[in-house]
Design a protein around this motif. Structure first.
Motif, PDB file in Angstrom:
ATOM      1  N   HIS A 159      30.249 -58.141   4.622  1.00 31.92           N
ATOM      2  CA  HIS A 159      30.428 -57.716   5.874  1.00 31.92           C
ATOM      3  C   HIS A 159      31.506 -56.450   5.758  1.00 31.92           C
ATOM      4  O   HIS A 159      32.670 -56.950   5.474  1.00 31.92           O
ATOM      5  N   HIS A 173      38.594 -63.314  13.216  1.00 31.33           N
ATOM      6  CA  HIS A 173      38.236 -63.555  11.988  1.00 31.33           C
ATOM      7  C   HIS A 173      39.100 -64.749  11.428  1.00 31.33           C
ATOM      8  O   HIS A 173      38.869 -65.538  10.442  1.00 31.33           O
ATOM      9  N   ARG A 196      26.316 -61.999   0.664  1.00 34.98           N
ATOM     10  CA  ARG A 196      26.525 -61.185   2.216  1.00 34.98           C
ATOM     11  C   ARG A 196      27.807 -60.581   2.489  1.00 34.98           C
ATOM     12  O   ARG A 196      28.820 -61.209   2.536  1.00 34.98           O
ATOM     13  N   GLN A 235      25.047 -56.641  -3.056  1.00 36.94           N
ATOM     14  CA  GLN A 235      24.283 -57.373  -2.400  1.00 36.94           C
ATOM     15  C   GLN A 235      22.914 -57.718  -3.333  1.00 36.94           C
ATOM     16  O   GLN A 235      22.476 -58.808  -3.470  1.00 36.94           O
ATOM     17  N   VAL A 268      34.276 -60.475   3.366  1.00 39.44           N
ATOM     18  CA  VAL A 268      34.494 -59.445   4.529  1.00 39.44           C
ATOM     19  C   VAL A 268      35.606 -58.376   3.826  1.00 39.44           C
ATOM     20  O   VAL A 268      36.535 -58.532   3.032  1.00 39.44           O
ATOM     21  N   ILE A 324      33.605 -65.555  10.609  1.00 37.34           N
ATOM     22  CA  ILE A 324      32.686 -64.254  10.637  1.00 37.34           C
ATOM     23  C   ILE A 324      31.303 -64.966  10.230  1.00 37.34           C
ATOM     24  O   ILE A 324      31.437 -65.573   9.145  1.00 37.34           O
ATOM     25  N   ASN A 358      27.315 -65.601   8.774  1.00 35.22           N
ATOM     26  CA  ASN A 358      26.497 -64.872   7.920  1.00 35.22           C
ATOM     27  C   ASN A 358      27.294 -63.865   6.957  1.00 35.22           C
ATOM     28  O   ASN A 358      26.928 -63.086   6.689  1.00 35.22           O
ATOM     29  N   THR A 359      28.619 -64.430   6.514  1.00 34.31           N
ATOM     30  CA  THR A 359      29.339 -63.583   5.610  1.00 34.31           C
ATOM     31  C   THR A 359      29.969 -64.244   4.362  1.00 34.31           C
ATOM     32  O   THR A 359      30.225 -65.536   4.638  1.00 34.31           O
ATOM     33  N   ASP A 360      29.971 -63.740   3.305  1.00 33.56           N
ATOM     34  CA  ASP A 360      30.595 -64.486   1.955  1.00 33.56           C
ATOM     35  C   ASP A 360      31.693 -63.606   1.602  1.00 33.56           C
ATOM     36  O   ASP A 360      32.414 -63.939   0.930  1.00 33.56           O
ATOM     37  N   ARG A 366      27.528 -50.971  -0.649  1.00 32.61           N
ATOM     38  CA  ARG A 366      27.475 -52.383  -0.397  1.00 32.61           C
ATOM     39  C   ARG A 366      26.235 -53.134  -0.684  1.00 32.61           C
ATOM     40  O   ARG A 366      26.030 -54.189  -1.394  1.00 32.61           O
ATOM     41  N   ASP A 371      34.052 -54.455   7.745  1.00 30.75           N
ATOM     42  CA  ASP A 371      34.561 -54.226   8.874  1.00 30.75           C
ATOM     43  C   ASP A 371      35.166 -52.832   9.028  1.00 30.75           C
ATOM     44  O   ASP A 371      36.196 -52.536   8.215  1.00 30.75           O
TER      45      ASP A 371
END
Length: 230
Positions: free
Chosen positions: A44, A115, A42, A78, A126, A120, A122-124, A74, A46
Protein backbone atom coordinates in the motif's frame (compact mmCIF):
# COMPACT_ATOMS: atom_id res chain seq x y z
CA UNK A 1 23.65 18.73 2.34
CA UNK A 2 25.70 16.41 0.13
CA UNK A 3 24.51 13.10 -1.33
CA UNK A 4 26.68 11.20 1.17
CA UNK A 5 25.35 13.19 4.12
CA UNK A 6 21.77 12.63 2.94
CA UNK A 7 22.29 8.88 2.56
CA UNK A 8 23.88 8.75 6.03
CA UNK A 9 20.89 10.61 7.48
CA UNK A 10 18.47 8.03 6.07
CA UNK A 11 20.71 5.13 7.16
CA UNK A 12 20.92 6.39 10.74
CA UNK A 13 17.18 7.09 10.89
CA UNK A 14 16.48 3.54 9.71
CA UNK A 15 18.96 2.22 12.26
CA UNK A 16 17.19 4.13 15.03
CA UNK A 17 13.90 2.44 14.11
CA UNK A 18 15.54 -0.96 14.51
CA UNK A 19 17.16 -0.29 17.89
CA UNK A 20 14.04 -1.38 19.79
CA UNK A 21 14.19 -4.76 18.04
CA UNK A 22 17.98 -5.08 18.39
CA UNK A 23 17.62 -5.12 22.17
CA UNK A 24 14.80 -7.62 22.16
CA UNK A 25 15.88 -10.88 23.79
CA UNK A 26 13.45 -13.15 21.98
CA UNK A 27 14.91 -15.86 19.77
CA UNK A 28 11.51 -17.21 18.79
CA UNK A 29 11.37 -19.59 15.86
CA UNK A 30 8.73 -19.29 13.20
CA UNK A 31 6.18 -22.04 12.90
CA UNK A 32 6.93 -24.45 10.09
CA UNK A 33 5.32 -23.27 6.89
CA UNK A 34 4.78 -24.58 3.39
CA UNK A 35 4.90 -22.81 0.06
CA UNK A 36 1.12 -22.63 0.07
CA UNK A 37 1.32 -20.34 3.11
CA UNK A 38 2.96 -17.63 1.00
CA UNK A 39 1.07 -15.18 -1.19
CA UNK A 40 2.09 -12.19 -3.36
CA UNK A 41 3.00 -9.25 -1.16
CA UNK A 42 0.34 -6.52 -0.94
CA UNK A 43 1.98 -3.09 -0.97
CA UNK A 44 0.00 0.00 0.00
CA UNK A 45 1.54 3.30 -1.12
CA UNK A 46 0.23 6.06 1.11
CA UNK A 47 0.64 9.17 -1.04
CA UNK A 48 -1.45 11.52 1.08
CA UNK A 49 1.58 13.59 2.12
CA UNK A 50 2.88 13.73 -1.45
CA UNK A 51 -0.52 14.86 -2.72
CA UNK A 52 -0.81 17.47 0.04
CA UNK A 53 2.26 19.27 -1.31
CA UNK A 54 0.71 19.67 -4.77
CA UNK A 55 0.37 23.22 -6.04
CA UNK A 56 0.18 25.08 -9.35
CA UNK A 57 3.95 24.84 -9.91
CA UNK A 58 4.54 21.16 -9.12
CA UNK A 59 1.19 19.51 -9.84
CA UNK A 60 2.30 18.05 -13.17
CA UNK A 61 5.39 16.50 -11.60
CA UNK A 62 3.43 14.99 -8.72
CA UNK A 63 0.79 13.63 -11.10
CA UNK A 64 3.60 12.08 -13.18
CA UNK A 65 5.00 10.38 -10.07
CA UNK A 66 1.56 9.19 -8.97
CA UNK A 67 0.41 7.91 -12.35
CA UNK A 68 3.53 6.88 -14.26
CA UNK A 69 6.29 6.04 -11.78
CA UNK A 70 4.88 4.60 -8.55
CA UNK A 71 2.39 2.02 -9.94
CA UNK A 72 4.83 0.01 -12.13
CA UNK A 73 7.50 0.07 -9.38
CA UNK A 74 5.00 -1.24 -6.83
CA UNK A 75 3.59 -3.81 -9.26
CA UNK A 76 7.07 -5.20 -9.96
CA UNK A 77 7.62 -6.11 -6.32
CA UNK A 78 4.08 -7.43 -5.93
CA UNK A 79 4.74 -9.81 -8.83
CA UNK A 80 8.18 -10.76 -7.56
CA UNK A 81 7.83 -11.35 -3.82
CA UNK A 82 5.67 -13.76 -1.85
CA UNK A 83 5.27 -13.43 1.92
CA UNK A 84 3.27 -14.86 4.76
CA UNK A 85 0.30 -12.46 4.53
CA UNK A 86 -0.68 -10.28 7.46
CA UNK A 87 -3.83 -11.64 9.03
CA UNK A 88 -6.39 -8.89 9.59
CA UNK A 89 -5.30 -5.27 9.47
CA UNK A 90 -1.64 -4.26 9.34
CA UNK A 91 -0.92 -2.26 12.50
CA UNK A 92 2.24 -0.30 13.22
CA UNK A 93 4.31 -0.65 16.39
CA UNK A 94 4.58 2.84 17.86
CA UNK A 95 7.72 1.89 19.80
CA UNK A 96 9.63 1.59 16.52
CA UNK A 97 8.44 5.00 15.27
CA UNK A 98 10.44 8.14 15.93
CA UNK A 99 8.75 9.89 18.85
CA UNK A 100 6.01 7.29 18.37
CA UNK A 101 4.62 9.06 15.31
CA UNK A 102 7.22 9.50 12.56
CA UNK A 103 8.33 6.83 10.12
CA UNK A 104 12.09 7.42 10.18
CA UNK A 105 12.44 11.20 10.07
CA UNK A 106 10.28 13.99 11.48
CA UNK A 107 10.58 15.95 8.23
CA UNK A 108 8.82 13.09 6.42
CA UNK A 109 5.68 13.80 8.42
CA UNK A 110 3.70 11.75 10.96
CA UNK A 111 2.01 8.50 10.03
CA UNK A 112 -1.76 8.46 9.97
CA UNK A 113 -3.18 7.85 13.44
CA UNK A 114 -5.67 5.36 12.02
CA UNK A 115 -2.74 3.22 10.83
CA UNK A 116 -1.74 2.87 14.48
CA UNK A 117 -5.18 2.54 16.06
CA UNK A 118 -7.17 0.69 13.41
CA UNK A 119 -4.56 -0.60 11.00
CA UNK A 120 -4.62 -0.94 7.22
CA UNK A 121 -6.71 -3.67 5.57
CA UNK A 122 -5.40 -5.98 2.84
CA UNK A 123 -1.80 -4.83 3.31
CA UNK A 124 1.54 -6.51 3.99
CA UNK A 125 3.67 -3.39 3.58
CA UNK A 126 2.83 0.32 3.76
CA UNK A 127 5.13 2.95 2.28
CA UNK A 128 4.63 6.63 3.04
CA UNK A 129 5.57 8.72 0.01
CA UNK A 130 6.54 12.37 0.37
CA UNK A 131 8.29 15.15 -1.55
CA UNK A 132 10.23 17.11 1.06
CA UNK A 133 12.70 19.51 -0.55
CA UNK A 134 15.03 19.63 2.47
CA UNK A 135 15.78 15.92 1.96
CA UNK A 136 16.96 16.45 -1.61
CA UNK A 137 20.14 17.28 -3.47
CA UNK A 138 20.69 18.23 -7.08
CA UNK A 139 21.36 14.61 -8.07
CA UNK A 140 19.14 12.56 -5.74
CA UNK A 141 15.81 11.43 -7.20
CA UNK A 142 14.58 9.35 -4.25
CA UNK A 143 15.64 7.81 -0.94
CA UNK A 144 13.81 5.36 1.32
CA UNK A 145 14.02 3.52 4.63
CA UNK A 146 12.03 1.03 6.71
CA UNK A 147 10.63 2.00 10.11
CA UNK A 148 8.61 -0.98 11.38
CA UNK A 149 9.20 -4.73 11.55
CA UNK A 150 6.67 -7.54 11.82
CA UNK A 151 6.50 -8.86 15.39
CA UNK A 152 6.66 -12.51 14.31
CA UNK A 153 8.86 -12.62 11.22
CA UNK A 154 11.03 -9.47 11.57
CA UNK A 155 10.02 -8.57 7.99
CA UNK A 156 9.76 -4.83 7.30
CA UNK A 157 6.10 -3.81 7.21
CA UNK A 158 6.38 -0.02 6.95
CA UNK A 159 8.71 2.53 5.47
CA UNK A 160 9.06 6.00 4.00
CA UNK A 161 10.21 7.18 0.60
CA UNK A 162 10.99 10.77 -0.34
CA UNK A 163 10.90 11.85 -3.99
CA UNK A 164 12.83 14.90 -5.17
CA UNK A 165 10.76 16.93 -7.57
CA UNK A 166 13.68 19.25 -8.37
CA UNK A 167 15.33 16.47 -10.39
CA UNK A 168 12.32 16.04 -12.70
CA UNK A 169 12.30 17.84 -16.05
CA UNK A 170 8.98 17.01 -17.69
CA UNK A 171 9.62 19.24 -20.69
CA UNK A 172 12.48 16.99 -21.75
CA UNK A 173 11.21 13.79 -20.17
CA UNK A 174 11.02 10.81 -22.44
CA UNK A 175 10.80 7.07 -22.14
CA UNK A 176 14.40 6.84 -20.89
CA UNK A 177 13.81 9.19 -17.95
CA UNK A 178 10.59 7.37 -17.13
CA UNK A 179 12.33 3.99 -17.16
CA UNK A 180 15.20 5.34 -15.06
CA UNK A 181 12.79 6.89 -12.55
CA UNK A 182 10.83 3.65 -12.24
CA UNK A 183 14.08 1.72 -11.74
CA UNK A 184 15.21 4.09 -8.97
CA UNK A 185 11.89 3.81 -7.15
CA UNK A 186 12.02 0.02 -7.49
CA UNK A 187 15.52 0.13 -5.98
CA UNK A 188 14.39 2.31 -3.08
CA UNK A 189 11.37 0.10 -2.41
CA UNK A 190 13.86 -2.74 -2.20
CA UNK A 191 15.51 -0.97 0.75
CA UNK A 192 12.14 -0.70 2.48
CA UNK A 193 11.49 -4.39 1.82
CA UNK A 194 14.66 -5.39 3.65
CA UNK A 195 17.51 -5.12 1.16
CA UNK A 196 19.43 -2.91 3.55
CA UNK A 197 22.37 -3.47 5.89
CA UNK A 198 20.15 -2.47 8.82
CA UNK A 199 17.85 -5.39 7.96
CA UNK A 200 20.53 -8.09 7.65
CA UNK A 201 20.61 -8.95 11.41
CA UNK A 202 16.93 -9.88 11.20
CA UNK A 203 17.18 -12.36 8.32
CA UNK A 204 16.02 -15.94 8.96
CA UNK A 205 16.83 -19.24 7.32
CA UNK A 206 14.39 -21.61 5.60
CA UNK A 207 13.47 -23.24 8.90
CA UNK A 208 12.58 -19.91 10.50
CA UNK A 209 15.66 -19.71 12.72
CA UNK A 210 17.33 -16.29 13.01
CA UNK A 211 20.59 -16.24 11.04
CA UNK A 212 22.12 -14.00 13.70
CA UNK A 213 21.84 -15.54 17.20
CA UNK A 214 19.54 -13.76 19.64
CA UNK A 215 19.91 -11.76 21.78
CA UNK A 216 22.25 -9.70 19.65
CA UNK A 217 25.79 -9.27 20.94
CA UNK A 218 27.34 -5.84 20.46
CA UNK A 219 31.06 -5.32 19.94
CA UNK A 220 33.32 -2.49 18.86
CA UNK A 221 35.08 -3.04 15.55
CA UNK A 222 37.58 -1.09 13.48
CA UNK A 223 36.30 -0.17 10.02
CA UNK A 224 38.47 -0.11 6.90
CA UNK A 225 38.76 3.66 7.24
CA UNK A 226 40.20 3.27 10.73
CA UNK A 227 37.05 4.45 12.49
CA UNK A 228 35.93 2.47 15.57
CA UNK A 229 32.21 1.70 15.65
CA UNK A 230 29.93 -0.50 17.73
Amino acid sequence: MSDIELQKLFHEAEQASAIHRWHETSSRRLQEVNDVDFEPIRIHLDTSRLESTSNSTNKDKIDWILQEVLPPARDYWQRTLRVRPIQGNLQLNVFELLERQYCGLESLGPVLLTHISDGIPNTDLVVYVSATDELCTASTFALALFCNLDQDTDRPIAGSMNVCLNTIDLENAGILQLQESISIVMHELGHVLGFSSNSFPFFRDDSGEPRVPRPFQFAEVTCVNGENRE
